[in-house]
Scaffold this motif. Structure first.
Motif, mmCIF file in Angstrom:
data_model
loop_
_atom_site.group_PDB
_atom_site.id
_atom_site.type_symbol
_atom_site.label_atom_id
_atom_site.label_comp_id
_atom_site.label_asym_id
_atom_site.label_seq_id
_atom_site.Cartn_x
_atom_site.Cartn_y
_atom_site.Cartn_z
ATOM 1 N N GLY A 71 0.788 -1.219 0.000
ATOM 2 C CA GLY A 71 0.000 0.000 0.000
ATOM 3 C C GLY A 71 0.825 1.277 0.000
ATOM 4 O O GLY A 71 0.275 2.364 -0.163
ATOM 5 N N SER A 72 2.129 1.163 0.187
ATOM 6 C CA SER A 72 2.970 2.371 0.209
ATOM 7 C C SER A 72 3.388 2.769 -1.204
ATOM 8 O O SER A 72 3.515 1.932 -2.090
ATOM 9 N N THR A 73 3.569 4.068 -1.392
ATOM 10 C CA THR A 73 4.043 4.601 -2.669
ATOM 11 C C THR A 73 5.446 5.151 -2.458
ATOM 12 O O THR A 73 5.681 5.931 -1.531
ATOM 13 N N TRP A 74 6.345 4.747 -3.328
ATOM 14 C CA TRP A 74 7.731 5.205 -3.282
ATOM 15 C C TRP A 74 8.134 5.711 -4.652
ATOM 16 O O TRP A 74 7.638 5.242 -5.671
ATOM 17 N N TYR A 75 9.034 6.665 -4.638
ATOM 18 C CA TYR A 75 9.547 7.260 -5.870
ATOM 19 C C TYR A 75 11.004 6.864 -6.024
ATOM 20 O O TYR A 75 11.752 6.810 -5.042
ATOM 21 N N PHE A 76 11.395 6.575 -7.249
ATOM 22 C CA PHE A 76 12.743 6.101 -7.548
ATOM 23 C C PHE A 76 13.371 6.983 -8.618
ATOM 24 O O PHE A 76 12.686 7.533 -9.477
ATOM 25 N N GLN A 77 14.686 7.064 -8.574
ATOM 26 C CA GLN A 77 15.430 7.797 -9.582
ATOM 27 C C GLN A 77 16.853 7.247 -9.575
ATOM 28 O O GLN A 77 17.287 6.619 -8.605
ATOM 29 N N ALA A 78 17.582 7.452 -10.662
ATOM 30 C CA ALA A 78 18.984 7.031 -10.727
ATOM 31 C C ALA A 78 19.850 8.238 -11.075
ATOM 32 O O ALA A 78 19.510 9.032 -11.959
ATOM 33 N N TRP A 79 20.959 8.371 -10.363
ATOM 34 C CA TRP A 79 21.961 9.420 -10.582
ATOM 35 C C TRP A 79 23.160 8.741 -11.224
ATOM 36 O O TRP A 79 23.538 7.631 -10.824
ATOM 37 N N TYR A 80 23.742 9.372 -12.227
ATOM 38 C CA TYR A 80 24.885 8.747 -12.903
ATOM 39 C C TYR A 80 25.921 9.783 -13.310
ATOM 40 O O TYR A 80 25.610 10.937 -13.565
ATOM 41 N N ARG A 81 27.163 9.330 -13.363
ATOM 42 C CA ARG A 81 28.259 10.178 -13.823
ATOM 43 C C ARG A 81 28.125 10.421 -15.314
ATOM 44 O O ARG A 81 27.740 9.531 -16.066
ATOM 45 N N ASP A 82 28.435 11.618 -15.735
ATOM 46 C CA ASP A 82 28.398 11.975 -17.157
ATOM 47 C C ASP A 82 29.343 13.161 -17.370
ATOM 48 O O ASP A 82 28.909 14.296 -17.520
ATOM 49 N N GLN A 83 30.646 12.868 -17.361
ATOM 50 C CA GLN A 83 31.652 13.921 -17.431
ATOM 51 C C GLN A 83 31.530 14.776 -18.688
ATOM 52 O O GLN A 83 31.903 15.945 -18.679
ATOM 53 N N ALA A 84 31.009 14.223 -19.773
ATOM 54 C CA ALA A 84 30.885 14.968 -21.034
ATOM 55 C C ALA A 84 29.476 15.534 -21.228
ATOM 56 O O ALA A 84 29.085 15.881 -22.332
ATOM 57 N N GLY A 85 28.717 15.638 -20.137
ATOM 58 C CA GLY A 85 27.339 16.117 -20.216
ATOM 59 C C GLY A 85 27.213 17.535 -20.729
ATOM 60 O O GLY A 85 28.165 18.317 -20.683
ATOM 61 N N PRO A 86 26.035 17.908 -21.214
ATOM 62 C CA PRO A 86 25.826 19.187 -21.881
ATOM 63 C C PRO A 86 25.986 20.427 -21.006
ATOM 64 O O PRO A 86 26.309 21.498 -21.508
ATOM 65 N N CYS A 87 25.780 20.321 -19.708
ATOM 66 C CA CYS A 87 25.878 21.495 -18.834
ATOM 67 C C CYS A 87 27.229 21.600 -18.135
ATOM 68 O O CYS A 87 27.471 22.550 -17.404
ATOM 69 N N GLY A 88 28.074 20.580 -18.314
ATOM 70 C CA GLY A 88 29.401 20.606 -17.718
ATOM 71 C C GLY A 88 29.440 20.317 -16.225
ATOM 72 O O GLY A 88 30.423 20.625 -15.565
ATOM 73 N N GLN A 89 28.395 19.690 -15.684
ATOM 74 C CA GLN A 89 28.338 19.405 -14.245
ATOM 75 C C GLN A 89 28.779 17.980 -13.896
ATOM 76 O O GLN A 89 28.776 17.600 -12.732
ATOM 77 N N ALA A 90 29.103 17.161 -14.903
ATOM 78 C CA ALA A 90 29.691 15.825 -14.730
ATOM 79 C C ALA A 90 28.756 14.749 -14.180
ATOM 80 O O ALA A 90 29.204 13.666 -13.827
ATOM 81 N N ALA A 91 27.455 15.028 -14.081
ATOM 82 C CA ALA A 91 26.499 14.022 -13.622
ATOM 83 C C ALA A 91 25.103 14.408 -14.089
ATOM 84 O O ALA A 91 24.848 15.559 -14.443
#
Length: 140
Positions: A108-128
């Motif tokens: 009966g419980s609701t939980w939210y999930f997400q994944a964080w990942y490294r991305d050194q070449a990402g578009p904003c330059g923040q590396a994740a």
């Protein structure tokens, strides 16, 4: 909107990453506490990158998220799962999340999930970056 205009096309995706796609998180199993067969799968990640799945029971900004690295943080984390590495194809799975939650997930419980990942070449330059957020209401 995503942090540096790196909005992905369509809904249900994270902000654009270095693959020029938004990472997608989905459940390909049953949302049953007794079966514990939820299989959270993240796709369209950069290959061979450190990834952490996490869960929480509250959304951030009504589920719209807040700027965080190159993506949007969609939940307030309560539990972090063990660190993993995405495949060369940019996919990663986590199974038996009910057991891994150490008793937090109940029927009966609701939980939210997400994944964080490294991305050194990402578009904003923040590396994740982050996948989309995913809400699951668990059945008995």
């Amino acid at each position: 909107p995503c942090p540096c205009g790196n909005n992905s096309l369509g809904t249900g995706r994270g902000c654009l990453n270095s693959t020029n796609r938004g990472a997608i998180l989905y459940n390909s199993g049953l949302a049953s506490v007794s079966n514990d067969s939820s299989r959270l799968t993240a796709i369209q990640l950069p290959g061979n990158k450190t990834t952490i799945f996490f869960m929480g029971n509250q959304q951030v900004a009504g589920g719209l998220g807040a700027h965080f690295y190159d993506g949007l943080l969609c939940l307030q984390a309560v539990k972090r799962f063990p660190v993993q590495t995405s495949s060369l194809e940019g996919q990663i799975d986590i199974v038996q999340v009910v057991g891994l939650s150490n008793g937090l997930i109940t029927a009966g419980s609701t939980w939210y999930f997400q994944a964080w990942y490294r991305d050194q070449a990402g578009p904003c330059g923040q590396a994740a970056n982050l996948t989309n957020g995913l809400g699951i209401t668990f059945t008995p």
